[in-house]
Design an enzyme around this catalytic site. Structure first.
Site, PDB file in Angstrom:
ATOM      1  N   GLU A 127      38.639  40.866  35.317  1.00  0.00           N
ATOM      2  CA  GLU A 127      37.631  39.918  34.854  1.00  0.00           C
ATOM      3  C   GLU A 127      36.271  40.411  35.312  1.00  0.00           C
ATOM      4  O   GLU A 127      36.147  41.005  36.381  1.00  0.00           O
ATOM      5  CB  GLU A 127      37.837  38.511  35.445  1.00  0.00           C
ATOM      6  CG  GLU A 127      39.050  37.782  34.947  1.00  0.00           C
ATOM      7  CD  GLU A 127      40.189  37.825  35.956  1.00  0.00           C
ATOM      8  OE1 GLU A 127      39.995  38.359  37.063  1.00  0.00           O
ATOM      9  OE2 GLU A 127      41.282  37.343  35.632  1.00  0.00           O
ATOM     10  N   TYR A 148      33.141  49.634  32.454  1.00  0.00           N
ATOM     11  CA  TYR A 148      34.527  49.385  32.046  1.00  0.00           C
ATOM     12  C   TYR A 148      34.768  49.862  30.613  1.00  0.00           C
ATOM     13  O   TYR A 148      35.797  50.460  30.317  1.00  0.00           O
ATOM     14  CB  TYR A 148      34.881  47.907  32.212  1.00  0.00           C
ATOM     15  CG  TYR A 148      34.792  47.429  33.641  1.00  0.00           C
ATOM     16  CD1 TYR A 148      35.319  48.178  34.690  1.00  0.00           C
ATOM     17  CD2 TYR A 148      34.173  46.232  33.955  1.00  0.00           C
ATOM     18  CE1 TYR A 148      35.233  47.747  35.996  1.00  0.00           C
ATOM     19  CE2 TYR A 148      34.087  45.793  35.264  1.00  0.00           C
ATOM     20  CZ  TYR A 148      34.615  46.552  36.282  1.00  0.00           C
ATOM     21  OH  TYR A 148      34.520  46.123  37.581  1.00  0.00           O
TER      22      TYR A 148
END
Length: 148
Positions: free
Chosen positions: A105, A117
């Site tokens: 998350e 990411y």
């Protein structure tokens, strides 16, 4: 900047806890981090400076063939020097060889982390409404799959 990536051990606990307080609104404390040293499902790695200072760290939990990245954090004065990229690369290479997927998350407002990411192949898989506090914010759920 000279540093090495090493497994987290007791000597890193105070530095990692300090980094947690710098970087997160709900930081893990030393006792919580110490528990992870004895958790067979956990792997925590530290970017350690030449003087032993914790420059960054990342934590991973693995259940069967599923990986969950808990935190990736870098000392504010050491950011944008590739430390988080190298930490994340370790877990992605491990995932490629051993896991079906990695997930995590992140705050949508943390655009630098989201970009990192995405660079490593993570894609949005959903949102968790009001996941974060202080300030309240949804969480982007990002996943990288390794095999069908």
């Amino acid at each position: 900047m000279n540093y090495k990536l090493v497994p987290m051990d007791r000597s890193h606990l105070a530095g990692v806890a300090e980094l947690e307080r710098m970087c997160f609104s709900a930081p893990w404390n030393e006792a919580m981090l110490e528990e992870e040293l004895y958790n067979d499902t956990a792997s925590f790695i530290v970017a350690e400076g030449e003087d032993g200072q914790v420059l960054g760290y990342a934590g991973l939990h693995v259940i069967l063939d599923e990986g969950y990245i808990d935190n990736v954090a870098v000392r504010p004065t050491c950011r944008r020097q590739g430390i988080a990229d190298r930490l994340l690369d370790v877990f992605c290479r491990f995932g490629q060889a051993n896991l079906a997927f990695l997930t995590l998350e992140v705050r949508p407002s943390n655009t630098a982390a989201v970009a990192l990411y995405e660079k490593h192949g993570f894609q949005e898989a959903g949102r968790r409404k009001d996941y974060y506090e202080d300030p309240r914010e949804d969480a982007l759920l990002l996943t990288r799959e390794f095999r069908p």
